[in-house]
Design an enzyme around this catalytic site. Structure first.
Site, PDB file in Angstrom:
ATOM      1  N   ASP A 134       0.860  -1.187   0.000  1.00 51.62           N
ATOM      2  CA  ASP A 134       0.000   0.000   0.000  1.00 51.62           C
ATOM      3  C   ASP A 134       0.892   1.232   0.000  1.00 51.62           C
ATOM      4  O   ASP A 134       2.002   1.207   0.539  1.00 51.62           O
ATOM      5  CB  ASP A 134      -0.903   0.022   1.231  1.00 51.62           C
ATOM      6  CG  ASP A 134      -1.995  -1.033   1.192  1.00 51.62           C
ATOM      7  OD1 ASP A 134      -2.473  -1.345   0.096  1.00 51.62           O
ATOM      8  OD2 ASP A 134      -2.364  -1.546   2.266  1.00 51.62           O
ATOM      9  N   ASP A 152      -6.974  -1.675  -4.639  1.00 51.16           N
ATOM     10  CA  ASP A 152      -8.041  -1.344  -3.693  1.00 51.16           C
ATOM     11  C   ASP A 152      -9.003  -0.323  -4.291  1.00 51.16           C
ATOM     12  O   ASP A 152     -10.219  -0.405  -4.099  1.00 51.16           O
ATOM     13  CB  ASP A 152      -7.458  -0.787  -2.397  1.00 51.16           C
ATOM     14  CG  ASP A 152      -6.568  -1.780  -1.669  1.00 51.16           C
ATOM     15  OD1 ASP A 152      -6.758  -2.997  -1.833  1.00 51.16           O
ATOM     16  OD2 ASP A 152      -5.667  -1.323  -0.934  1.00 51.16           O
TER      17      ASP A 152
END
Length: 161
Positions: A134, A152
């Site tokens: 991330d 995501d």
């Protein structure tokens, strides 16, 4: 050469009628996700934010859990669970996409393609690294949203659509 290309395209259409442009969208999402994660991994220092503007930092983080780091501290079994879950759900969604009629269901097909692309992008990370990379980290004042990535974002957009 044009005849064989045409025949191979016809074969593709017979095997996956109506799904090919949507599967291509999934592949684009996967490629964009993996590319941006590789850039983040190469250019950012783990855990050290790089401010972009007043609400976005680029921060390299590793998520061993699922959304919002659910089960991140579960001891390792969660990796197999999330890889299996993503593979099964992605397979089912691809089957659903394949069975959609060629016209009239574009929004649903786009939604499914985004979800599949995002799920497979994160699945790749989990299967090869044991965690998801991330790096997008939004905040406002002292309130921080959990870090996320292109996969995501694609999953979220697909669900919203």
């Amino acid at each position: 050469m044009g005849v064989s290309a045409s025949r191979s395209h016809e074969g593709w259409r017979q095997f996956l009628p109506g799904a090919s442009p949507w599967l291509l969208l999934s592949v684009v999402v996967i490629a964009a996700d993996l590319y941006t994660k590789s850039l983040a991994t190469a250019q950012l220092t783990y855990g050290r934010p790089v401010p972009i503007n007043g609400i976005l930092d680029l921060t390299l983080l590793h998520n061993y859990g699922a959304a919002f780091s659910i089960l991140a501290d579960a001891g390792g079994w969660q990796t197999f669970f999330f890889v299996s879950l993503a593979a099964i759900v992605s397979g089912l969604l691809v089957i659903w996409m394949i069975q959609l009629p060629e016209t009239g269901r574009a929004l649903l097909a786009i939604s499914l393609a985004l979800i599949v692309g995002g799920a497979l992008g994160n699945l790749y990370d989990r299967a090869t690294l044991g965690y998801v990379v991330d790096f997008l980290h939004f905040h406002y004042n002292e309130r921080y949203w959990p870090a996320f990535n292109v996969a995501d974002s694609a999953i979220t957009l697909g669900v919203i659509l």
